[in-house]
Design a protein around this motif. Structure first.
Motif, short mmCIF file in Angstrom:
data_model
loop_
_atom_site.label_atom_id
_atom_site.label_comp_id
_atom_site.label_asym_id
_atom_site.label_seq_id
_atom_site.Cartn_x
_atom_site.Cartn_y
_atom_site.Cartn_z
N VAL A 148 55.87 1.19 3.63
CA VAL A 148 55.54 0.31 4.63
C VAL A 148 53.92 0.46 4.87
CG1 VAL A 148 55.74 0.29 7.15
CG2 VAL A 148 57.72 0.75 5.88
N ARG A 150 51.83 0.92 2.73
CA ARG A 150 51.17 0.41 1.43
C ARG A 150 50.34 1.43 0.95
NH1 ARG A 150 50.51 -3.86 5.09
NH2 ARG A 150 51.72 -5.70 4.59
N VAL A 232 59.64 4.92 11.56
CA VAL A 232 59.04 3.77 10.22
C VAL A 232 59.35 2.28 10.69
CG1 VAL A 232 59.39 3.22 7.94
CG2 VAL A 232 59.44 5.57 8.63
N PHE A 233 60.36 2.10 11.56
CA PHE A 233 60.53 0.77 11.94
C PHE A 233 59.33 0.36 12.82
CE2 PHE A 233 62.36 -2.33 15.14
CZ PHE A 233 62.82 -3.42 13.98
N SER A 236 56.57 -0.34 10.87
CA SER A 236 56.51 -1.50 9.95
C SER A 236 56.09 -2.81 10.85
CB SER A 236 57.97 -1.81 9.25
OG SER A 236 59.06 -2.10 10.49
N SER A 239 52.42 -2.72 11.20
CA SER A 239 51.49 -3.04 9.98
C SER A 239 52.00 -4.48 9.39
CB SER A 239 51.85 -2.01 9.05
OG SER A 239 53.21 -1.94 8.67
N SER A 241 54.78 -5.22 7.98
CA SER A 241 55.73 -4.96 6.76
C SER A 241 57.04 -4.96 7.07
CB SER A 241 55.20 -3.65 6.22
OG SER A 241 53.85 -3.64 5.87
N GLN A 242 57.56 -5.85 7.93
CA GLN A 242 58.95 -5.95 8.34
C GLN A 242 60.01 -6.31 7.26
OE1 GLN A 242 56.37 -7.76 9.81
NE2 GLN A 242 56.90 -8.19 12.02
N LYS A 244 59.75 -4.68 4.41
CA LYS A 244 59.85 -3.46 3.35
C LYS A 244 61.24 -2.63 3.98
CE LYS A 244 55.98 -3.81 1.46
NZ LYS A 244 55.83 -3.91 -0.23
N ILE A 246 63.60 0.49 4.69
CA ILE A 246 63.13 1.84 5.09
C ILE A 246 64.26 2.64 4.36
CG2 ILE A 246 63.32 3.19 7.05
CD1 ILE A 246 62.70 0.79 8.86
#
Length: 329
Positions: A148, A150, A232-233, A236, A239, A241-242, A244, A246
């Motif tokens: 997430v 990168r 982490v959600f 995401s 950032s 990065s939805q 990506k 988890i």
């Protein structure tokens, strides 16, 4: 689900082939013998970790290409086995009791991590991984957040090295502090789950304090690990990065299943001592292999400044959580 089981089967088969294809040297035989002796003689968690560290820094790790996966499987099976020693009522009560302390400590750790990054001027990507590993569950949180954020390979390596080093220190330091502070088993188990990064070191440290401490530490830590999902959600979303995925440790679900089976299937009661003993032995083996992965090159990666930052963050979180547990638990 069927595809996931098939992938796990292929991974296990490939791992077995790699073991069989290894050229068995005297050094490899000595390494295997030392690992098995940790199980056979039931040595303590800190000693098992220490033996692994000493061996790999003197002779190297002759089975480095496969020992990492063996650690993963040993740890996961051991944690699931511990589920057969915990009742659902106890697990639920423990999770509820530690909910607000967990939420507070995760928030505190992430804020402190951001402040220390600005103070030390360290790489933001590496520092973010260390803060997440300290806040939630060590290497598992780092692995989940890395795609997430990168993160580069170097950032992941530095973050893992810092977390693993502090995990090793916790195995020796926490039981001594717990004794000096006069913590009860319940208090010590909660503190381990809040303030130690990885599940392996949480279980290793708590097991030195007693079975009640071990049960509370394991349950609280795995409940804490579930915070990977919202944290982490959220990252995401921030950032962009939805897309990506988890990565959530699947053995947490198996642990919950083991707790349910232990609680509602009395026929399993007779097997509980054997499962418990087997879990402890697998955990000892996992800690030996974790130590064998901690060579000086890995531990020195990233330099003194990032390690100082990670240590300071951990000390503050451990100190604040210890104060809170002594006064409110």
């Amino acid at each position: 689900m069927a595809m996931q089981r098939l992938d796990q089967f292929h991974l296990g088969r490939d791992l077995a082939k790699r073991w069989l294809n290894q050229k068995i040297t005297f050094k490899a035989l000595l390494f295997i013998a030392l690992g098995l002796s940790c199980i056979a003689f039931g040595i303590s968690a800190p000693l098992a970790l220490g033996l692994g560290v000493v061996f790999t820094n003197i002779l190297g790790n002759p089975l480095a290409s496969v020992s990492g996966k063996v650690v993963d499987y040993s740890l996961q099976i051991a944690v699931v086995g511990l589920g057969f020693t915990i009742s659902a009522k106890e697990a639920l009560a423990t999770s509820q009791d530690g909910f607000f302390l967990t939420a507070f400590s995760i928030s505190l750790t992430l804020v402190l991590g951001w402040l220390l990054t600005r103070l030390f001027g360290t790489d933001r990507g590496t520092s973010s991984l260390i803060a997440l590993g300290t806040a939630i569950c060590g290497g598992s949180a780092i692995a989940a957040a890395a795609p997430v954020l990168r993160s580069t390979k170097d950032q992941i390596t530095v973050a893992l090295a810092a977390v693993f080093l502090l995990n090793a220190a916790a195995l020796w330091i926490f039981p001594m502090i717990g004794q000096l502070a006069g913590l009860s088993q319940g208090q010590f188990g909660t503190w381990c789950a809040i303030a130690i990064h990885d599940t392996s070191s949480v279980v290793g440290a708590a097991s030195q304090f007693g079975e009640e401490s071990l049960a509370i530490a394991t349950t609280t830590k795995l409940a804490r690990a579930l915070w990977i999902i919202p944290v982490v959600f959220g990252l995401s979303l921030l950032s962009g990065s939805q897309n990506k995925r988890i990565k959530i440790p699947y053995f947490i679900g198996l642990f919950i299943l083991a707790v349910v089976l232990n609680s509602y299937f009395p026929a399993l009661t007779g097997f509980r001592p054997y499962i418990q003993q087997g879990s402890h032995l697998l955990m000892t083996l996992a800690l030996f292999l974790i130590g064998a992965g901690m060579n000086w090159k890995v531990l020195s990666t990233g330099g003194l400044r990032i390690l100082t930052q990670a240590t300071l963050l951990w000390v503050i979180v451990a100190g604040v959580s210890l104060w809170a547990i002594i006064h409110f638990f």
